[in-house]
Design a protein around this motif. Structure first.
Motif, short mmCIF file in Angstrom:
data_model
loop_
_atom_site.label_atom_id
_atom_site.label_comp_id
_atom_site.label_asym_id
_atom_site.label_seq_id
_atom_site.Cartn_x
_atom_site.Cartn_y
_atom_site.Cartn_z
N ILE A 250 0.86 -1.19 -0.03
CA ILE A 250 -0.18 0.00 0.02
C ILE A 250 0.87 1.10 0.23
O ILE A 250 1.76 1.45 0.79
N LYS A 251 0.65 2.27 -0.90
CA LYS A 251 1.38 3.35 -1.18
C LYS A 251 0.53 4.55 -0.73
O LYS A 251 -0.27 4.60 -0.78
N ASN A 252 1.48 5.57 -0.74
CA ASN A 252 1.05 6.88 -0.13
C ASN A 252 0.14 6.90 1.07
O ASN A 252 -0.89 7.38 1.12
N ILE A 253 0.77 6.47 2.18
CA ILE A 253 0.38 6.54 3.35
C ILE A 253 1.37 7.49 4.57
O ILE A 253 2.41 7.77 3.70
N ILE A 254 0.81 7.61 5.49
CA ILE A 254 1.73 8.36 6.46
C ILE A 254 1.75 7.36 7.55
O ILE A 254 0.54 7.13 8.40
N ARG A 255 2.85 6.73 7.92
CA ARG A 255 3.07 5.78 8.97
C ARG A 255 2.47 5.88 10.18
O ARG A 255 1.70 5.09 10.66
N ASP A 276 9.10 1.93 4.13
CA ASP A 276 9.33 3.21 4.51
C ASP A 276 8.17 3.91 5.22
O ASP A 276 7.12 3.31 5.33
N ASN A 277 8.36 5.65 5.51
CA ASN A 277 7.24 6.10 6.09
C ASN A 277 5.84 6.19 5.16
O ASN A 277 4.90 6.68 5.65
N SER A 278 6.05 5.92 3.83
CA SER A 278 4.95 6.06 3.03
C SER A 278 4.40 4.76 2.36
O SER A 278 3.64 4.66 1.50
#
Length: 418
Positions: A250-255, A276-278
């Motif tokens: 899943i991409k374009n997230i904020i951890r 990573d964080n995104s």
């Protein structure tokens, strides 16, 4: 009215990109009322609730241009009484009361609509506005407010309401005195609105905390802003991966916006790897177990109420008993009878609590979506079940999830709109 036909039993796999945050986009769209200068918003989800919010904006006199996921809003507000038929389509329309009071110093709005998941009165909003020197008049068909004077205000929310906090921010941004908001909601979408207002020229301290100090300005400016990713949509895809025994990146997230869902998924034995964080990968490796404690919604950063319905579906696929408690809305659990008809073992304790006993193999059914979050939960259940399911009232799901059937199909789901 449209419906989804879903043939379940197929693990979801692949990559998917999360849309912009619905709950951030709606108050930010309302905030564009506060300036006559153009505002450009990117990463805006193309969903029905956003369109309903824009319809109100156009009714007020604004000009709107929506291309792909970029929204350009310009022009002046011509009046401060939006159409009753438009306001009745969604709960977030109450935000135009705060925005119009900020712009016009008076406003009249009809009672807002939205999903029927329980009583959602405006008493907290009324307390906020009264404390900020707004004179209110209520009737069965309208709420009317007039700002009598600008003064320093100390606002205490007896309930950390998201929309009441946002209404307080919308009005405070235009008052050239100091407004302190205590027990403010701290959700990411509240922070995104606050950051947007700061870009427009307001001064806001304490963003992300439950104490906000606002000093507004006489004139707010047009700005360019990107809507934060939708943590609820991200959580929904995480749950869908596990329910279908799949493997999704899943991409374009904020951890940091996924701390609580990740905590509970880890307790259940899910594999959640942040690249990573995104970006996060969520996959099923071994049978899930019930979390070792009650699954209960909470104020931020607690478990979000909007993910409770999908989590109940996941609990049907975890061994053991799971107590699910949503104290915020007394009708959140009422869709569980539909899961029972699919073979789930769920005991309704009261309107706020259910006990889910898993693992329960689910079977296909013809069901009707009662609201947005229950609707996506039924879609996940149908993708997990054996056989062909029909989910009616697909347009309720369209209120919060952009192009959901094609995006799920890209992950291998057998889902079509009919």
């Amino acid at each position: 009215m449209s419906k989804f036909r879903i043939r379940g039993g197929k693990p979801l796999a692949g990559e998917i990109t999360v849309s912009g945050n619905k709950n951030a986009a709606l108050p930010i769209i309302a905030a564009t009322v506060l300036t006559d200068e153009p505002c450009v918003l990117s990463n805006v989800p193309r969903i029905l609730d956003v369109q309903s919010m824009l319809d109100i904006l156009v009714d007020l006199g604004k000009e709107v241009k929506f291309e792909e996921n970029t929204l350009t809003i310009s022009g002046e507000v011509k009046h401060a009484c939006p159409s009753q038929s438009l306001v009745s389509k969604l709960r977030a329309s109450i935000l135009y009361l705060g925005a119009l009071l900020g712009k016009k110093r008076e406003a009249t709005i009809s009672p807002p609509g939205g999903c029927v998941i329980g009583k959602r009165g405006i008493d907290v909003h009324a307390d906020v506005f009264s404390t900020m020197s707004v004179e209110l008049e209520f009737s069965t068909t309208s709420y009317r407010g007039v700002l009598r004077e600008e003064q320093d205000s100390y606002v205490f929310l007896h309930e950390a309401s998201v929309t009441a906090t946002e209404n307080a921010l919308l009005l405070a941004a235009t008052i050239t005195r100091q407004t302190i908001i205590e027990n403010a909601a701290c959700e990411p979408h509240v922070g995104d609105l606050a950051n947007f207002l700061v870009k427009m020229g307001a001064s806001i301290e304490g963003i992300g905390s439950n104490r906000l100090i606002v000093r507004g300005v006489e004139k707010l400016h047009g700005v360019t802003h990107s809507i934060v990713p939708d943590n609820i949509e991200a959580g929904t895809f995480m749950i869908a991966a596990l329910c279908t025994k799949g493997d999704i990146t899943i991409k374009n997230i904020i951890r940091q916006h996924l701390i609580s869902p990740t905590f509970y998924l880890n307790l259940m034995g899910a594999k959640v790897d942040f690249i990573d964080n995104s970006t996060v990968r969520v996959y099923y490796e071994e049978p899930l177990i019930s979390p070792s404690r009650k699954l209960q919604v909470g104020l931020w950063p607690g478990f979000p109420t909007d993910l409770m319905s999908p989590m109940i579906v996941l609990a049907t696929q975890a061994s053991g008993n799971t107590l699910c408690h949503d104290w915020m809305f007394e009708s959140r659990m009422f869709f569980c009878d539909k899961l029972v008809s699919m073979g789930a073992h769920i005991t309704m304790c009261d309107p706020h609590r259910v006990i889910v006993n898993g693992i329960s193999p689910l079977k296909a059914q013809h069901l009707s979506s009662p609201d947005l979050r229950a609707g996506i939960a039924l879609v996940i259940a149908a993708m997990s079940a054996q056989g062909e399911s029909i989910i009616d009232n697909a347009e309720l799901i369209d209120r919060g999830y952009e192009n959901i059937e094609n995006r799920l199909a890209s992950l291998g789901a057998d889902i079509v709109r009919i």
